[in-house]
Design an enzyme around this catalytic site. Structure first.
Site, PDB file in Angstrom:
ATOM      1  N   LYS A  91       0.848  -1.204   0.000  1.00  0.00           N
ATOM      2  CA  LYS A  91       0.000   0.000   0.000  1.00  0.00           C
ATOM      3  C   LYS A  91       0.878   1.246   0.000  1.00  0.00           C
ATOM      4  O   LYS A  91       1.876   1.307   0.699  1.00  0.00           O
ATOM      5  CB  LYS A  91      -0.878  -0.011   1.260  1.00  0.00           C
ATOM      6  CG  LYS A  91      -1.726   1.237   1.451  1.00  0.00           C
ATOM      7  CD  LYS A  91      -2.714   1.060   2.608  1.00  0.00           C
ATOM      8  CE  LYS A  91      -2.113   1.419   3.931  1.00  0.00           C
ATOM      9  NZ  LYS A  91      -3.047   1.258   5.055  1.00  0.00           N
ATOM     10  N   ARG A 104       0.404   5.225   0.856  1.00  0.00           N
ATOM     11  CA  ARG A 104      -0.545   6.205   1.394  1.00  0.00           C
ATOM     12  C   ARG A 104      -0.135   7.597   0.936  1.00  0.00           C
ATOM     13  O   ARG A 104       0.985   8.036   1.172  1.00  0.00           O
ATOM     14  CB  ARG A 104      -0.588   6.125   2.931  1.00  0.00           C
ATOM     15  CG  ARG A 104      -1.606   7.066   3.537  1.00  0.00           C
ATOM     16  CD  ARG A 104      -1.792   6.853   5.029  1.00  0.00           C
ATOM     17  NE  ARG A 104      -2.584   5.688   5.387  1.00  0.00           N
ATOM     18  CZ  ARG A 104      -3.903   5.611   5.282  1.00  0.00           C
ATOM     19  NH1 ARG A 104      -4.602   6.633   4.794  1.00  0.00           N
ATOM     20  NH2 ARG A 104      -4.546   4.523   5.655  1.00  0.00           N
ATOM     21  N   THR A 125     -11.280   5.046   7.589  1.00  0.00           N
ATOM     22  CA  THR A 125     -12.089   5.543   6.467  1.00  0.00           C
ATOM     23  C   THR A 125     -12.524   4.391   5.552  1.00  0.00           C
ATOM     24  O   THR A 125     -13.406   4.569   4.710  1.00  0.00           O
ATOM     25  CB  THR A 125     -11.296   6.527   5.590  1.00  0.00           C
ATOM     26  OG1 THR A 125     -10.219   5.823   4.967  1.00  0.00           O
ATOM     27  CG2 THR A 125     -10.756   7.682   6.407  1.00  0.00           C
ATOM     28  N   GLY A 126     -11.868   3.253   5.678  1.00  0.00           N
ATOM     29  CA  GLY A 126     -12.176   2.109   4.818  1.00  0.00           C
ATOM     30  C   GLY A 126     -11.444   2.132   3.491  1.00  0.00           C
ATOM     31  O   GLY A 126     -11.554   1.199   2.700  1.00  0.00           O
TER      32      GLY A 126
HETATM   33  C1  R5P Z   1      -2.553   1.494   8.894  1.00  0.00           C
HETATM   34  O1  R5P Z   1      -1.413   1.515   9.144  1.00  0.00           O
HETATM   35  C2  R5P Z   1      -3.538   0.562   9.524  1.00  0.00           C
HETATM   36  O2  R5P Z   1      -3.024  -0.713   9.731  1.00  0.00           O
HETATM   37  C3  R5P Z   1      -4.799   0.498   8.686  1.00  0.00           C
HETATM   38  O3  R5P Z   1      -4.505  -0.128   7.456  1.00  0.00           O
HETATM   39  C4  R5P Z   1      -5.332   1.868   8.432  1.00  0.00           C
HETATM   40  O4  R5P Z   1      -5.466   2.563   9.645  1.00  0.00           O
HETATM   41  C5  R5P Z   1      -6.651   1.822   7.724  1.00  0.00           C
HETATM   42  O5  R5P Z   1      -7.092   3.123   7.531  1.00  0.00           O
HETATM   43  P1  R5P Z   1      -8.219   3.446   6.467  1.00  0.00           P
HETATM   44  O6  R5P Z   1      -9.376   2.547   6.760  1.00  0.00           O
HETATM   45  O7  R5P Z   1      -8.537   4.894   6.704  1.00  0.00           O
HETATM   46  O8  R5P Z   1      -7.635   3.225   5.111  1.00  0.00           O
END
Ligand code: R5P
Length: 303
Positions: free
Chosen positions: A204, A206, A236-237
């Site tokens: 991933k 970000r 946020t998903g």
């Molecule tokens: C990130 O380091 C965590 O392990 C989760 O992947 C993250 O917090 C998910 O965030 P969101 O649902 O906003 O993408």
């Protein structure tokens, strides 16, 4: 009104559910047979918090249960006020159970001038409580809670409970476990290895709070398989939605998502289901309608 359970074994210890921890506190009390004490909480019209214990805490060991989800600042302040009030009332020891511990993702100063929020949160709690228990804190760059807590702080795992859930509901023959990013490997790959399931860990990138991109770093035979995405937090998903979108290009049977902490902000649940996931399942560290996996009995051996 909380149910009071009288415990002849240890009447010196009491559990109190704060405003975002009452459900979890009731479960710990039921498992441990430790008395659940009454407690009152409200906000003043201007938002300030009012906390009040309704019984004598003098000489007691008090366990305060509070999840620091969704309104972390309000719930943190309430926990600190409650802990210091219990001490002022003569409590011998105050233990905090924070099933979800907020601020753990800001686990270093990423850019000049930023707050090291995890450390600040920990130092506030350290002046209020004597010991802390939490589940799956986001330990990524920090190796352990002792890096930020000067009190005894215990990190409990949800892996065994999730592994049991997955092995009961799915078969290793036709199910692949996916971790949506490298950080999730310590849940997704670990759980897959515990129960002998195949796994694939994605990569991933970000870009911002609400913008991520996911790449399938390891292709496996996806066709006609169930996929179970496992992550620690769904906020946020976006991470899960992008993972589901990638998976949808690959003709599998159905996609399920399991997380420990279901923050599910800004319509995340609907977005994940609309992207094509069949179900979102979570542990009960945060009040959520997706909760199916109870972790509260993991604490019983400590109390
Ligand atoms: C990130 O380091 C965590 O392990 C989760 O992947 C993250 O917090 C998910 O965030 P969101 O649902 O906003 O993408």
């Amino acid at each position: 009104m909380p149910n009071a359970i009288i415990c002849p074994m240890d009447s010196k210890k009491v559990i109190v559910g704060l405003s975002n921890g009452i459900g979890f506190a009731k479960k710990i009390s039921a498992h441990s047979k430790i008395k659940l004490e009454k407690y009152s909480f409200r906000n003043f019209p201007d938002g300030e918090v009012y906390v009040k214990f309704d019984s004598d805490l003098n000489g007691k060991e008090v366990v305060l249960v509070q999840s620091l989800s969704l309104r972390p600042n309000d719930f943190l302040i309430e926990l600190i006020f409650a802990a210091r009030t219990a001490k002022a009332m003569g409590a011998k020891k105050v233990t905090a159970v924070t099933p979800y511990l907020a601020y753990m993702r800001q686990d270093k100063v990423f850019n000049f001038g930023e707050s090291f929020s995890a450390k600040e949160m920990a130092s506030l709690l350290c002046v209020a409580v004597d010991e802390l228990f939490t589940f799956e804190p986001h330990l990524h760059r920090l190796q352990s809670l002792s890096a930020i807590f000067s009190i005894k702080a215990t990190s409990l795992s949800a892996s065994e409970k999730i592994a049991n859930f997955v092995s009961k509901k799915f078969s290793s023959k036709d199910t692949i476990i996916v971790g949506p990013d490298l950080e999730s490997s310590k849940w997704a790959k670990k759980i897959a290895d515990m129960i002998g399931f195949e796994s694939s860990i994605f990569e991933k990138t970000r870009f911002s709070d609400r913008h991520v991109k996911v790449r399938v770093a390891k292709e496996v035979e996806w066709k006609n398989k169930n996929v179970v995405i496992i992550d620690d937090i769904i906020s946020t998903g976006k991470t899960v939605v992008e993972s589901v979108k990638e998976l949808k290009k690959r003709k599998q049977r159905a996609i399920y998502c399991i997380c420990v902490h279901a923050l599910l902000v800004e319509g995340a649940l609907e977005k994940i289901l609309n992207a094509g996931a069949k179900k979102v399942i979570s542990c009960n560290t945060v009040p959520s309608k997706t909760n199916r996996i109870d972790l509260s009995d993991e604490l019983v051996k400590f109390f």
